[in-house]
Scaffold this motif. Sequence first.
Motif, PDB file in Angstrom:
ATOM      1  N   TYR A 291       1.849   7.503  -6.121  1.00  0.00           N
ATOM      2  CA  TYR A 291       2.931   8.368  -5.649  1.00  0.00           C
ATOM      3  C   TYR A 291       3.250   8.081  -4.184  1.00  0.00           C
ATOM      4  O   TYR A 291       4.424   7.935  -3.805  1.00  0.00           O
ATOM      5  N   ASP A 292       2.227   7.981  -3.358  1.00  0.00           N
ATOM      6  CA  ASP A 292       2.398   7.801  -1.917  1.00  0.00           C
ATOM      7  C   ASP A 292       3.113   6.490  -1.605  1.00  0.00           C
ATOM      8  O   ASP A 292       4.043   6.433  -0.786  1.00  0.00           O
ATOM      9  N   LEU A 293       2.702   5.419  -2.280  1.00  0.00           N
ATOM     10  CA  LEU A 293       3.207   4.086  -1.958  1.00  0.00           C
ATOM     11  C   LEU A 293       4.563   3.794  -2.584  1.00  0.00           C
ATOM     12  O   LEU A 293       5.414   3.157  -1.946  1.00  0.00           O
ATOM     13  N   PHE A 294       4.781   4.261  -3.820  1.00  0.00           N
ATOM     14  CA  PHE A 294       5.934   3.773  -4.572  1.00  0.00           C
ATOM     15  C   PHE A 294       6.977   4.840  -4.911  1.00  0.00           C
ATOM     16  O   PHE A 294       8.086   4.497  -5.314  1.00  0.00           O
ATOM     17  N   ILE A 295       6.641   6.116  -4.748  1.00  0.00           N
ATOM     18  CA  ILE A 295       7.621   7.178  -4.971  1.00  0.00           C
ATOM     19  C   ILE A 295       7.979   7.826  -3.637  1.00  0.00           C
ATOM     20  O   ILE A 295       9.139   7.856  -3.241  1.00  0.00           O
ATOM     21  N   LEU A 296       6.968   8.321  -2.934  1.00  0.00           N
ATOM     22  CA  LEU A 296       7.203   8.924  -1.625  1.00  0.00           C
ATOM     23  C   LEU A 296       7.594   7.868  -0.594  1.00  0.00           C
ATOM     24  O   LEU A 296       8.441   8.098   0.255  1.00  0.00           O
ATOM     25  N   ARG A 297       6.934   6.709  -0.665  1.00  0.00           N
ATOM     26  CA  ARG A 297       7.165   5.602   0.273  1.00  0.00           C
ATOM     27  C   ARG A 297       6.964   6.065   1.726  1.00  0.00           C
ATOM     28  O   ARG A 297       7.791   5.834   2.614  1.00  0.00           O
ATOM     29  N   ARG A 298       5.852   6.698   1.946  1.00  0.00           N
ATOM     30  CA  ARG A 298       5.524   7.215   3.277  1.00  0.00           C
ATOM     31  C   ARG A 298       5.278   6.068   4.251  1.00  0.00           C
ATOM     32  O   ARG A 298       4.499   5.164   3.971  1.00  0.00           O
ATOM     33  N   PRO A 299       5.919   6.066   5.415  1.00  0.00           N
ATOM     34  CA  PRO A 299       5.657   5.022   6.417  1.00  0.00           C
ATOM     35  C   PRO A 299       4.178   5.000   6.796  1.00  0.00           C
ATOM     36  O   PRO A 299       3.566   6.036   7.054  1.00  0.00           O
ATOM     37  N   GLY A 300       3.603   3.806   6.814  1.00  0.00           N
ATOM     38  CA  GLY A 300       2.195   3.654   7.169  1.00  0.00           C
ATOM     39  C   GLY A 300       1.227   3.955   6.048  1.00  0.00           C
ATOM     40  O   GLY A 300       0.007   3.920   6.255  1.00  0.00           O
ATOM     41  N   ALA A 301       1.741   4.250   4.842  1.00  0.00           N
ATOM     42  CA  ALA A 301       0.851   4.654   3.749  1.00  0.00           C
ATOM     43  C   ALA A 301      -0.131   3.546   3.368  1.00  0.00           C
ATOM     44  O   ALA A 301      -1.277   3.828   2.996  1.00  0.00           O
ATOM     45  N   TYR A 302       0.295   2.299   3.457  1.00  0.00           N
ATOM     46  CA  TYR A 302      -0.604   1.212   3.037  1.00  0.00           C
ATOM     47  C   TYR A 302      -1.888   1.187   3.854  1.00  0.00           C
ATOM     48  O   TYR A 302      -2.936   0.756   3.378  1.00  0.00           O
ATOM     49  N   ASP A 303      -1.834   1.667   5.090  1.00  0.00           N
ATOM     50  CA  ASP A 303      -3.031   1.672   5.930  1.00  0.00           C
ATOM     51  C   ASP A 303      -4.103   2.631   5.413  1.00  0.00           C
ATOM     52  O   ASP A 303      -5.266   2.529   5.813  1.00  0.00           O
ATOM     53  N   ALA A 304      -3.711   3.557   4.538  1.00  0.00           N
ATOM     54  CA  ALA A 304      -4.656   4.568   4.047  1.00  0.00           C
ATOM     55  C   ALA A 304      -5.455   4.101   2.844  1.00  0.00           C
ATOM     56  O   ALA A 304      -6.403   4.789   2.429  1.00  0.00           O
ATOM     57  N   TYR A 305      -5.098   2.948   2.256  1.00  0.00           N
ATOM     58  CA  TYR A 305      -5.727   2.522   1.008  1.00  0.00           C
ATOM     59  C   TYR A 305      -6.231   1.086   1.123  1.00  0.00           C
ATOM     60  O   TYR A 305      -5.562   0.221   1.709  1.00  0.00           O
ATOM     61  N   ASP A 306      -7.405   0.857   0.530  1.00  0.00           N
ATOM     62  CA  ASP A 306      -7.913  -0.511   0.516  1.00  0.00           C
ATOM     63  C   ASP A 306      -7.124  -1.340  -0.496  1.00  0.00           C
ATOM     64  O   ASP A 306      -6.329  -0.819  -1.289  1.00  0.00           O
ATOM     65  N   LEU A 307      -7.348  -2.659  -0.463  1.00  0.00           N
ATOM     66  CA  LEU A 307      -6.556  -3.562  -1.300  1.00  0.00           C
ATOM     67  C   LEU A 307      -6.746  -3.280  -2.783  1.00  0.00           C
ATOM     68  O   LEU A 307      -5.794  -3.356  -3.569  1.00  0.00           O
ATOM     69  N   ALA A 308      -7.968  -2.937  -3.188  1.00  0.00           N
ATOM     70  CA  ALA A 308      -8.219  -2.661  -4.604  1.00  0.00           C
ATOM     71  C   ALA A 308      -7.442  -1.433  -5.065  1.00  0.00           C
ATOM     72  O   ALA A 308      -6.868  -1.427  -6.163  1.00  0.00           O
ATOM     73  N   THR A 309      -7.397  -0.392  -4.231  1.00  0.00           N
ATOM     74  CA  THR A 309      -6.656   0.817  -4.594  1.00  0.00           C
ATOM     75  C   THR A 309      -5.162   0.522  -4.626  1.00  0.00           C
ATOM     76  O   THR A 309      -4.441   1.004  -5.516  1.00  0.00           O
ATOM     77  N   GLN A 310      -4.679  -0.264  -3.680  1.00  0.00           N
ATOM     78  CA  GLN A 310      -3.265  -0.634  -3.684  1.00  0.00           C
ATOM     79  C   GLN A 310      -2.889  -1.360  -4.974  1.00  0.00           C
ATOM     80  O   GLN A 310      -1.860  -1.060  -5.591  1.00  0.00           O
ATOM     81  N   ALA A 311      -3.756  -2.282  -5.388  1.00  0.00           N
ATOM     82  CA  ALA A 311      -3.470  -3.044  -6.601  1.00  0.00           C
ATOM     83  C   ALA A 311      -3.505  -2.146  -7.831  1.00  0.00           C
ATOM     84  O   ALA A 311      -2.643  -2.249  -8.721  1.00  0.00           O
ATOM     85  N   ALA A 312      -4.487  -1.275  -7.898  1.00  0.00           N
ATOM     86  CA  ALA A 312      -4.587  -0.360  -9.034  1.00  0.00           C
ATOM     87  C   ALA A 312      -3.402   0.593  -9.072  1.00  0.00           C
ATOM     88  O   ALA A 312      -2.864   0.910 -10.139  1.00  0.00           O
TER      89      ALA A 312
END
Length: 389
Positions: A136-157
């Motif tokens: 939700y945070d990365l792809f629906i909300l698209r919150r600026p800086g959200a990627y910094d909150a998640y490791d690469l594995a979580t981003q991929a999942a």
Amino acid sequence: MTQTMRWFGPNDPVRLRDIRQAGATGVVTALHEVPNGAVWPQDAIAARKAEIQAAGLDWTVVESLPVNEALKTRSGDWDMLIDRYRQSLRNLAACGIRVVTYNFMPLLDWTRTDLAWELPDGARALRFDPVAVAAYDLFILRRPGAYDAYDLATQAAAEAGYAAMDDDARATLERTIIAGLPGSEEGFTSPQFLRAIEAYADVDAATLRDNHVAFLQAVCPLADELGVQLVVHPDDPPFPIFGLPRVVSTEADVADLFARVPNASNGLCLCTGSFGVRADNDLPGMVDRLGSRIGFLHLRSVQREADGAFHEAEHLGGDARMAAVMTAVHRLSVREGRSIPMRPDHGHQMLDDLNRTTNPGYSLLGRMRGLAELRGLERGIAHATGVMA
């Protein structure tokens, strides 16, 4: 313990007589129709209490008297909002209500990603999945800086999970997270939520703690005079989400709050579900150590999952160690000679409630099962120790 259930007022599909038949002697409720930040009128409080008493129940615990976001950020009409909060406390005290629950979570109250997660027995439970939050945070909300909150594995999942959702599933996830769950006083659209997050741009955990202390220092002296205990509900879940700090997540957080604001009215709503999400929270030990500061109990259990997710377990199951918690509660009740208000929390949707419209987590039968189990556990411990609280 004094056995209660939460009731959301006249529009709650669970009726007062249902709660009485479940074995509770009281309800915890609020004037949900009053806008956040407005004064609770004394006549409205008295009328609601009379309605509850006419059903053979009592109302002595408020859940919750909301803390406006401007009080959390210490901005805007802070002084006016403090004055209104104080007046609401006066009006509640005048009606004999002496325990007032609140929380200091920014923007979102309790948060889940699935409101009807099916269990092996066919009942449904509430569940929190951090990968769904990231989606939700990365792809629906698209919150600026959200990627910094998640490791690469979580981003991929999260990306894979989002890609597997159809439009309805994405809309359901969005609605579940931000539209407002039972007891929440406000809901958002995603654009509104993004704008609201911006108000916390300069509020880190240390600032939020200071703002919490400032709020309590402004209201606790009056609460002391009134004989009202303010009990803070812990963060749910007990860690930061969407870049927003959370500062009532551990025993150390609570101990720091009590040290900085030592007023007798500064208390705790001990929620074994919220604190129990973290394995580093020793729930029976918290009952022993926090003692008289505990003015209200939410007794529920969560099952922690291997990937950081969790779901609502049976009241005597999961990771809460409920027998040890109840033993500590019984010990506290005997030591202090008081009956602590409690309620079973977040019951499973089960049996006939599966075919009824219910508030998520607050269907009747799952909570009635929990109340019966907790009542039996308490009574068994009392008989085993030979000391009735």
